[in-house]
Design an enzyme around this catalytic site. Sequence first.
Site, PDB file in Angstrom:
ATOM      1  N   ASP A  16      54.043 -15.439  48.740  1.00  0.00           N
ATOM      2  CA  ASP A  16      53.705 -15.892  50.095  1.00  0.00           C
ATOM      3  C   ASP A  16      52.964 -14.778  50.797  1.00  0.00           C
ATOM      4  O   ASP A  16      53.296 -13.592  50.633  1.00  0.00           O
ATOM      5  CB  ASP A  16      54.954 -16.265  50.893  1.00  0.00           C
ATOM      6  CG  ASP A  16      54.584 -16.885  52.241  1.00  0.00           C
ATOM      7  OD1 ASP A  16      54.193 -18.061  52.262  1.00  0.00           O
ATOM      8  OD2 ASP A  16      54.670 -16.179  53.271  1.00  0.00           O
ATOM      9  N   HIS A 177      57.855 -17.542  58.666  1.00  0.00           N
ATOM     10  CA  HIS A 177      56.597 -16.829  58.864  1.00  0.00           C
ATOM     11  C   HIS A 177      56.758 -15.328  58.678  1.00  0.00           C
ATOM     12  O   HIS A 177      55.929 -14.544  59.142  1.00  0.00           O
ATOM     13  CB  HIS A 177      55.982 -17.136  60.236  1.00  0.00           C
ATOM     14  CG  HIS A 177      55.871 -18.607  60.496  1.00  0.00           C
ATOM     15  ND1 HIS A 177      55.224 -19.469  59.621  1.00  0.00           N
ATOM     16  CD2 HIS A 177      56.354 -19.382  61.501  1.00  0.00           C
ATOM     17  CE1 HIS A 177      55.306 -20.702  60.099  1.00  0.00           C
ATOM     18  NE2 HIS A 177      55.984 -20.674  61.220  1.00  0.00           N
TER      19      HIS A 177
END
Length: 221
Positions: A16, A177
């Site tokens: 990610d 996030h």
Amino acid sequence: MTLKERFRKFLPVVVDVETAGFNSQTDALLEIACIPILLNEDGVFYPGEALNAHIEPFEGANLEPSALAFTGIDPNNPMRKAIAEDEKTALRRIFKGLKEVRKAEECRQCVLIGHNAHFDLSFLNAAVLRTNSKNHNPFHQFSVFDTVTLAALAFGQTVLARACKAAGLDFDGNNAHSALYDTEKTAELFCHILNSYPMLANALHTKPSTVELTDNNNNNK
């Protein structure tokens, strides 16, 4: 079945990235995290050790204010700057760690797993080019496993948080996030799907292919 047999000598690695925009050529790569997926003696998939980095924006990088507001990342935060690495140092450190795992598992290449995987791959490939790290990069250039597709198939969900909840996995939206947290949850989701949905019976009896897939082979397109 060993890990190398299950994925044709590919080592699955969840990746990610957190970025300062959507354009991998112009926008800064700010965080990256990688978690290799391993297989124990009982045939259960599990997340390996995480490798991650906070990254200094490359020279001339665009920092889109809306993207920074969305991720909550402040590139100029003194605490962040104290631990951030330049792209080249961060990537090569992570690549070295992944190559050690790949060799231990007798796999030929890493294949990127991501939630909307081609977004992560595009930023990874762009950073590899910027830092002249092609010879260090263990990842396949274009092949990916995407948990959006897998979650849609398994749970009828495409959002990571909703897919995790459908799988019975904890998900804290306050930590979303962050590259490391999102990678951890994506790895848990990927392992859950693999462990819950075995291969089809006829897949275990196919004859081995005589064609080896490489970066220059288009058989996977």
